[in-house]
Design a protein around this motif. Structure first.
Motif, PDB file in Angstrom:
ATOM      1  N   ALA A  20      27.830  43.340  41.971  1.00  0.00           N
ATOM      2  CA  ALA A  20      28.359  41.981  41.755  1.00  0.00           C
ATOM      3  C   ALA A  20      27.430  40.950  42.382  1.00  0.00           C
ATOM      4  CB  ALA A  20      29.759  41.872  42.349  1.00  0.00           C
ATOM      5  N   ILE A  80      25.547  36.962  41.053  1.00  0.00           N
ATOM      6  CA  ILE A  80      26.196  35.685  41.373  1.00  0.00           C
ATOM      7  C   ILE A  80      25.265  34.487  41.302  1.00  0.00           C
ATOM      8  CG2 ILE A  80      28.083  36.673  42.744  1.00  0.00           C
ATOM      9  CD1 ILE A  80      26.659  35.872  45.249  1.00  0.00           C
ATOM     10  N   ALA A 133      25.862  34.113  37.147  1.00  0.00           N
ATOM     11  CA  ALA A 133      27.192  34.225  36.542  1.00  0.00           C
ATOM     12  C   ALA A 133      28.261  33.955  37.594  1.00  0.00           C
ATOM     13  CB  ALA A 133      27.384  35.634  35.967  1.00  0.00           C
ATOM     14  N   TYR A 134      29.413  33.529  37.127  1.00  0.00           N
ATOM     15  CA  TYR A 134      30.574  33.442  38.010  1.00  0.00           C
ATOM     16  C   TYR A 134      31.240  34.806  37.974  1.00  0.00           C
ATOM     17  CZ  TYR A 134      29.668  28.468  37.724  1.00  0.00           C
ATOM     18  OH  TYR A 134      29.063  27.244  37.792  1.00  0.00           O
ATOM     19  N   VAL A 135      31.458  35.369  39.148  1.00  0.00           N
ATOM     20  CA  VAL A 135      31.947  36.741  39.227  1.00  0.00           C
ATOM     21  C   VAL A 135      33.309  36.750  39.914  1.00  0.00           C
ATOM     22  CG1 VAL A 135      31.435  39.084  40.026  1.00  0.00           C
ATOM     23  CG2 VAL A 135      29.557  37.510  39.507  1.00  0.00           C
ATOM     24  N   LEU A 136      34.253  37.363  39.281  1.00  0.00           N
ATOM     25  CA  LEU A 136      35.573  37.522  39.891  1.00  0.00           C
ATOM     26  C   LEU A 136      35.953  38.994  39.792  1.00  0.00           C
ATOM     27  CD1 LEU A 136      37.998  35.805  41.042  1.00  0.00           C
ATOM     28  CD2 LEU A 136      38.987  35.981  38.767  1.00  0.00           C
ATOM     29  N   LEU A 137      36.268  39.584  40.927  1.00  0.00           N
ATOM     30  CA  LEU A 137      36.673  40.989  40.924  1.00  0.00           C
ATOM     31  C   LEU A 137      38.199  41.069  40.993  1.00  0.00           C
ATOM     32  CD1 LEU A 137      34.140  42.545  43.496  1.00  0.00           C
ATOM     33  CD2 LEU A 137      33.886  42.272  41.018  1.00  0.00           C
ATOM     34  N   ASP A 138      38.739  42.051  40.319  1.00  0.00           N
ATOM     35  CA  ASP A 138      40.190  42.247  40.394  1.00  0.00           C
ATOM     36  C   ASP A 138      40.477  43.743  40.308  1.00  0.00           C
ATOM     37  OD1 ASP A 138      42.788  41.574  40.714  1.00  0.00           O
ATOM     38  OD2 ASP A 138      43.000  40.474  38.823  1.00  0.00           O
ATOM     39  N   LYS A 139      41.738  44.060  40.581  1.00  0.00           N
ATOM     40  CA  LYS A 139      42.113  45.470  40.605  1.00  0.00           C
ATOM     41  C   LYS A 139      43.385  45.626  39.788  1.00  0.00           C
ATOM     42  CE  LYS A 139      42.735  48.959  44.216  1.00  0.00           C
ATOM     43  NZ  LYS A 139      43.023  49.131  45.635  1.00  0.00           N
ATOM     44  N   TYR A 144      39.054  48.905  38.475  1.00  0.00           N
ATOM     45  CA  TYR A 144      38.520  47.629  38.928  1.00  0.00           C
ATOM     46  C   TYR A 144      38.176  46.815  37.688  1.00  0.00           C
ATOM     47  CZ  TYR A 144      37.838  49.477  43.662  1.00  0.00           C
ATOM     48  OH  TYR A 144      38.033  50.006  44.907  1.00  0.00           O
ATOM     49  N   ARG A 201      31.276  35.305  33.953  1.00  0.00           N
ATOM     50  CA  ARG A 201      31.093  34.162  33.039  1.00  0.00           C
ATOM     51  C   ARG A 201      29.719  33.560  33.314  1.00  0.00           C
ATOM     52  NH1 ARG A 201      32.492  28.546  33.308  1.00  0.00           N
ATOM     53  NH2 ARG A 201      33.936  28.825  35.059  1.00  0.00           N
TER      54      ARG A 201
END
Lengths: 77, 161, 499
Positions: B39, B43, B46-52, B62, B67
């Motif tokens: 990730a 950065i 890109a705009y990085v968002l992690l989620d679970k 994950y 974006r």
């Protein structure tokens, strides 16, 4: 930014609260941040987003929160 | 590397109009610091968002939301996905290699720095020796330029309060 | 690279073998070890080798013993001494100190990687105070040698400071007693007879850019006051004549010139090589366009794929070999460096091909404002607005520069032993990586060698040369031997008591 108020959900297993707070401080000049717990996530309510800001404040804030988390976790390794 | 670890993430959603893509990978395939490491590489662009996604009745996953900071075509988004998958693999493998060769890496580095410094190493040098071994190889912090740029703009005379 | 199908894994006797890597080259197996030895084996020989079934007296056994491939036969003391000699650079600090004297330049080269400005911008010149502080730092290196390389912009634009650095460094060296040398990287457009007299008198080595024949060179290296090519070639001739008049061996002492290969040059390898031969050069260093600065911005018009470059490179070297066979002595520098390592067992300390890389511990770049970068490339990254490789300023102490966390991270990232692919690559003992290149092209200091163009370039050139060594054409081997005969240009070393 067309929407002056937004909420982002950052998973508690992936983001550290202190790291999120630190990112909120960095962006304090451009928006107001309120952090609360919501299930498995931290809910970050972002309001009063500066319409003049050059860039996507919310998305940049998320990148900072992630980066700060990485840095803090790294120190723990 | 186990066979599992060679799996690449799947494209969960791809939104050309907004230069957005979501990747999913099974929890447990890669150590979390490998995910962070990959990730991190992205950065700056890109705009990085992690989620679970805990998963009900199936393994948890994950989710990686990316974006582009600049508009991206369909092909560029697909290339971004591929690159993310490659980066995961590369980081996972490098982690193993470094672990395997840690002793020689430490010894060569210590010798190189001691040689350059004339044999005087700071007292905490050895204690901090593993600084370069994990996913963050940028001690400066890649996020800083944007912040500085941002603040500078705000501080300019006539800028919005 | 997997083992040949004929080798059952359970029969491999790893404990009897020195760790090795292997790769298929020209129908045989190229096998190398970390000591820098190599051997070519047929399938049958390879199978015998990995099963440790050779016996003393067998020709194969003797070849493997000579190459330090059999664990029980290695003379550890001798090999440790050999390793230490080749890794000498681990025992001292940076030798190369690049002084960026100004950002001003009067050329508008389409691929320039520096952050150049117009000639009126004297505010971008390095000051005498900064220059002195930089020289002070350079002399604190633990290296027995110090090379101060003047760069820019066009360094001759800041002539006063250039002269001051030379005099000040010579003065310091009267006490320090280092192997001190100077080199000047210049487009020669601001050269005049007085400057040349001074530079020759002070033994400053001269290096310039020459991209090939006039139409190619002038198209890329734009000089508003006329033909850059005419100017460069004219001065090269004049300087070479002066060397001759000074009694220096014309085979050794010539203006060094470097081409940067752009897309228009790809089909013109003969023209590029012929130009070098015609101006009296004995070496051509075929450099790929780099990913920094204007080069990155002009990639659409000047850029090309690595496959294209490799094909160009092979065509050019084949042509160079052809010329050698016809009696014209000219070498390709990249090939010569690699062959020196492989055939002559030497370590030329070429910073791009060593492990760890040269960042900070092999070279330092000093910017006009006193910022210090890990290398030349580090400051090119800075010129693109990213200070990732700024490791300090001239106000820092030398110890701090060498031992801070950044330097340590750069050294560790530049080690082949920490890189997937590199650790299992047959070219590991002779290859290296550049962390700045990794960062610029792939986003991290480590990069990913599997899809790195850096790796592809070096692996392709190694493959090409190894195929030559495997074939071992006697005439080509004689040429390679000449290319790997190292002759020191000691004229450019300052006398220890120069004053």
């Amino acid at each position: 930014m067309s929407n002056p108020n937004q909420t982002v959900l950052l998973h508690r297993a992936l983001y550290m609260q202190q790291a999120i707070k630190q990112a909120a401080e960095t962006f304090a000049d451009f928006a107001s941040f309120a952090i609360s717990r919501q299930g498995a996530h931290y809910a970050v309510a972002i309001s009063d987003i500066d319409a003049e800001a050059d860039g996507d404040v919310v998305a940049e804030f998320c990148n900072f929160a992630l980066y700060n988390t990485m840095q803090r976790k790294r120190k723990k390794i | 590397m186990t066979a599992q670890e060679t799996q690449t993430p799947t494209v969960e959603r791809l939104d050309d109009a907004h230069s957005r893509v979501t990747l999913a990978l099974e929890i447990g395939l890669y150590p979390i610091d490998v995910l962070y490491g990959a990730a991190y590489i992205f950065i700056d662009r890109a705009y990085v968002l992690l989620d679970k996604d805990e998963g009900v009745g199936r393994p948890g996953r994950y989710l990686v939301h990316l974006r582009g900071k600049n508009p991206m075509s369909h092909e560029q988004l697909l290339a971004l996905c591929g690159e993310f998958g490659n980066e995961l693999l590369s980081q996972a493998l490098r982690r193993k290699v470094v672990k395997q060769n840690q002793k020689i890496i430490e010894e060569i580095t210590t010798q190189a720095i001691a040689g350059a410094a004339g044999g005087t190493l700071p007292t905490d040098f050895l204690a901090n020796q593993d600084d370069g071994l994990d996913f963050l190889d940028d001690p400066l912090g890649i996020a800083v330029p944007w912040e500085e740029k941002f603040k500078k703009k705000k501080d300019e005379p006539g800028a919005a309060p | 690279m997997s083992l040949p199908a004929s080798v059952p894994l359970h029969k491999v006797k790893a404990e009897a073998l020195v760790p090795f890597n292997h790769r298929r080259i020209g129908g045989r197996w190229l096998v190398s070890n970390d000591l820098g030895d190599h051997v070519f084996l047929t399938d049958a020989e390879f199978t015998t080798f990995v099963q440790a079934e050779t016996r003393p007296g067998d020709p194969l056994h003797e070849r493997l013993v000579a190459g330090n491939f059999l664990a029980g036969t290695v003379d550890v003391q001798t090999q440790a001494a050999r390793w230490r000699k080749k890794k000498q650079y681990l025992f001292y600090g940076p030798t190369l100190h690049a002084f960026v004297l100004t950002h001003r330049c009067n050329h508008g080269c389409q691929y320039c990687h520096s952050s150049i400005v117009g000639m009126e911008r004297t505010d971008t010149d390095m000051s005498i105070e900064t220059a002195e502080r930089a020289v002070d730092l350079a002399f604190q290196t633990t290296s027995p040698g110090v090379t101060i390389e003047f760069q820019g912009g066009e360094p001759l634009a800041n002539w006063e400071v250039l002269q001051h650095v030379v005099e000040y460094a010579r003065q310091k060296n009267a006490l320090a007693g280092k192997a001190l040398s100077f080199s000047l990287v210049t487009n020669l457009s601001l050269m005049d007879d007085d400057k040349l007299d001074y530079l020759l008198d002070r033994k400053v080595q001269l290096c310039t850019s020459l991209d090939g024949p006039a139409d190619l060179h002038d198209k890329i290296r734009i000089y508003k006051n006329g033909s850059s090519h005419e100017l460069v070639v004219g001065w090269m001739k004049k300087i070479n004549d002066r060397y001759k008049a000074m009694g220096l061996d014309p085979n050794l002492y010539r203006v060094e010139a470097l081409p940067t290969i752009t897309r228009p040059a790809l089909g013109r390898w003969r023209d590029v090589v012929d130009t070098y031969v015609s101006v009296g050069c004995r070496a051509v260093f075929l450099r790929k366009l780099d990913p920094f600065g204007f080069a990155a911005r002009s990639a659409k018009t000047l850029g090309y794929s690595m496959d294209d470059f490799v094909q160009f490179y092979i065509n050019a070297v084949e042509y160079i070999l052809e010329l050698n066979k016809q009696g014209t002595q000219v070498m390709e520098r990249h090939a010569a460096i690699m062959l020196s390592k492989i055939l002559a067992d030497e370590e030329p300390n070429y910073l791009d091909l060593r492990t760890p890389g040269g960042a900070c511990i092999g070279q330092i770049g000093y910017a006009p404002d006193g910022s210090i970068y890990s290398s030349d490339e580090g400051r090119f990254v800075a010129a693109m607005g990213d200070d990732m490789f700024k490791v300090g300023t001239v106000m820092d102490t030398y110890d701090r520069l060498m031992t801070n966390a950044q330097t340590r991270a750069l050294v560790m990232a530049g080690l082949n032993d920490g890189q997937p692919d590199c650790v299992s690559c047959v070219y590991k003992p002779w290859c290296g990586q550049q962390v700045e290149y990794n960062y610029k092209t792939q986003g991290s200091l480590h990069g990913r060698m599997r899809d790195s163009v850096w790796c592809k370039k070096h692996k392709s050139i190694f493959d090409y040369l190894m195929a030559k060594l495997e074939r071992a054409d006697p005439e080509e081997m004689r040429i390679f031997e000449r290319w790997t005969t190292h002759r020191v240009l000691d004229h450019f070393l300052q006398e220890r008591s120069a004053l």
